[in-house]
Design an enzyme around this catalytic site. Structure first.
Site, short mmCIF file in Angstrom:
data_model
loop_
_atom_site.label_atom_id
_atom_site.label_comp_id
_atom_site.label_asym_id
_atom_site.label_seq_id
_atom_site.Cartn_x
_atom_site.Cartn_y
_atom_site.Cartn_z
N ASP A 152 21.01 -9.90 45.58
CA ASP A 152 20.87 -9.11 46.80
C ASP A 152 22.10 -8.19 46.89
O ASP A 152 23.18 -8.60 47.29
CB ASP A 152 20.79 -10.05 48.01
CG ASP A 152 20.67 -9.29 49.33
OD1 ASP A 152 20.95 -8.08 49.35
OD2 ASP A 152 20.30 -9.93 50.33
N LYS A 174 21.09 -0.63 52.64
CA LYS A 174 22.23 -0.04 53.35
C LYS A 174 22.75 1.31 52.85
O LYS A 174 22.42 2.34 53.40
CB LYS A 174 23.36 -1.08 53.41
CG LYS A 174 22.99 -2.26 54.33
CD LYS A 174 24.18 -3.09 54.72
CE LYS A 174 23.87 -4.03 55.86
NZ LYS A 174 23.31 -5.33 55.50
N PHE A 228 23.28 -14.22 53.65
CA PHE A 228 22.48 -13.45 54.60
C PHE A 228 21.53 -12.55 53.81
O PHE A 228 21.97 -11.76 52.97
CB PHE A 228 23.35 -12.59 55.52
CG PHE A 228 22.54 -11.83 56.53
CD1 PHE A 228 22.09 -12.46 57.69
CD2 PHE A 228 22.19 -10.51 56.31
CE1 PHE A 228 21.31 -11.77 58.62
CE2 PHE A 228 21.41 -9.82 57.24
CZ PHE A 228 20.98 -10.45 58.39
C1 LIG Z 1 22.25 -6.21 55.81
C2 LIG Z 1 21.78 -7.12 54.73
C3 LIG Z 1 20.43 -7.46 54.61
C4 LIG Z 1 19.39 -7.02 55.62
O1 LIG Z 1 19.22 -5.65 55.64
P1 LIG Z 1 18.41 -4.97 56.86
O2 LIG Z 1 18.32 -3.54 56.47
O3 LIG Z 1 19.23 -5.20 58.09
O4 LIG Z 1 17.10 -5.65 56.94
C5 LIG Z 1 20.05 -8.24 53.53
N1 LIG Z 1 20.95 -8.68 52.64
C6 LIG Z 1 22.26 -8.37 52.73
C7 LIG Z 1 23.20 -8.87 51.67
C8 LIG Z 1 22.72 -7.60 53.78
O5 LIG Z 1 24.03 -7.32 53.89
#
Ligand SMILES: *Cc1c(COP(=O)(O)O)cnc(C)c1O
Length: 399
Positions: A216, A245, A131
């Site tokens: 990421d 986050k 994701f």
């Molecule tokens: C939550 C998340 C995203 C997206 O972040 P948003 O602030 O919702 O756009 C991208 N990569 C990972 C691994 C995530 O957990």
């Protein structure tokens, strides 16, 4: 009053989310409460966001002071909190890096995608089950067909490989690959760590082919696993790291960290944002980082996280098969697809958790979670698990 708000919500808010029937109105530390005055231990922290819990005085003070001094100037002007935050992040990373600040995880990954494009190579490799966000670029590298399908065509040249399979990675990455995008542990797929040595092997594959390794760390970064960055726990050097986050302690901030040459691929005019790296969110993030140090939270995440993980196993609760993850980032593995019932039962018992997949419960609490908080949850766990199991038991049908 609560019911009324739900009706009004349905009239004016797009129906992209299913939400439980509570309205949260306040919070302090690891606790939040709802409009009916019920208190909950927050074991989700707004999805791994509220690192210092709710209404932490250091964040409140930093945001108030900065907003009172200078709230916004855009990136047409330099602002000191942004530079200070970048210096701190580079120091914590321990590598030569340059940073682009934005407002979310998806945007951080969009920045990384543009860095990848600037290599001149046409392809990207990402993982099945991954994701990376909901914007079209980030969605293009998200390995979840159900989320992608309605919005195709997406970016061309993206190839997906099974997460954790180094041989598949080696077969797929080549001279045409600009970048490999990976989460150090899959977050939205249910806190799924890769096999030992996987990230190091991907690093070698990237070195051999010249592809960038983009990690990421939007969910795994900023102390979640007990290290500043999850990649530091396995000693793998990325070329690009994306964050969001937990960084802002509840305020919206994202960051793309380009390491070494990758930090200089974007040229003047290549990218921009009106809000990104504004003084207020940067002041909040600086307060978060300072407070993590001040309170020794990285050590605490490791010890309290171990207590949580070990305690879940030791509870041997009905319908619970195991636990995975590290630090304060865990998934309770269930024996069947009763995660939704578990989440509901937990809420009923005063705990916010997340049914991240049909058979797993995600815990990503504030990093300030105490041993007492853990014990409070562990004492309640058997009854929650029993309620969840009973709720999903197939009723007997007599022949
Ligand atoms: C939550 C998340 C995203 C997206 O972040 P948003 O602030 O919702 O756009 C991208 N990569 C990972 C691994 C995530 O957990």
């Amino acid at each position: 009053m609560t019911g009324d708000l739900f009706t009004r919500r349905d009239a004016v808010i797009m129906a992209t989310y299913g939400r439980p029937p509570i309205v949260l109105t306040g919070g302090s530390g690891t606790r939040v409460w709802d409009a009916d005055g019920r208190e909950y231990l927050d074991l989700l922290a707004g999805i791994a966001v509220s690192a210092l819990g709710h209404a932490h005085p250091n964040v409140v003070r930093a945001v108030g002071a900065q907003l009172g001094q200078l709230g916004h100037v855009s990136n047409l002007y330099v602002n000191e909190p942004q530079v200070l935050l970048a210096e701190r992040l580079v120091e914590l990373l321990g590598l030569d890096a340059r940073i682009f600040f934005c407002n979310s995880g998806a945007e951080a990954n969009e920045t990384a995608l543009k860095i990848a494009r600037r290599t001149g190579r046409p392809e990207i490799v990402a993982a099945e089950g991954s994701f990376h966000g909901r914007t079209l670029g980030a969605l293009s590298i998200t390995g979840q067909p159900a989320k992608r399908a309605p919005f195709e065509p997406l970016l061309p040249g993206v190839r997906f490989v099974p997460y954790g399979d180094a041989a598949a990675m080696r077969r797929t990455v080549g001279e045409q690959t600009s970048a490999v995008f990976l989460e150090p542990t899959l977050g939205e797929a249910g806190v799924v760590p890769p096999p030992p040595g996987y990230l190091a092997e991907v690093r070698r594959i990237c070195d051999e082919t010249g592809a960038l390794l983009v990690l990421d760390e939007v969910q795994s970064g900023i102390g979640r696993t007990g290290a500043w960055f999850a990649h530091q726990t396995v000693g793998v050097r990325p070329d690009v790291v994306t964050l969001a986050k937990g960084l802002g302690g509840g305020l919206p901030i994202g960051a793309c960290l380009g390491i070494g040459p990758a930090g200089q691929l974007l040229r003047p005019g290549d990218h921009g944002t009106t809000f990104g790296g504004g003084p207020v969110v940067c002041a909040a993030a600086l307060a978060v980082l300072d407070t993590i140090v001040e309170l020794g939270l990285l050590d605490s995440v490791r010890t309290v996280g171990a207590r949580l993980g070990d305690g879940i196993l030791a509870a041997a609760a009905p319908g619970v098969a195991g636990v995975r993850g590290a630090g304060l980032w865990r998934a309770i593995e269930l024996t069947g697809n009763h995660a939704a019932a578990f989440e509901k039962a937990a809420r009923g018992a005063g705990f916010l958790v997340n049914a991240v997949t049909p058979d797993a419960i995600r815990l990503a609490p504030p990093l300030i979670l105490s041993a007492d908080d853990v014990d409070t949850f562990l004492r309640a766990l058997p009854a929650i698990a029993a309620t969840a199991g009973a709720a999903t038991e197939t009723p007997k049908v007599s022949a």
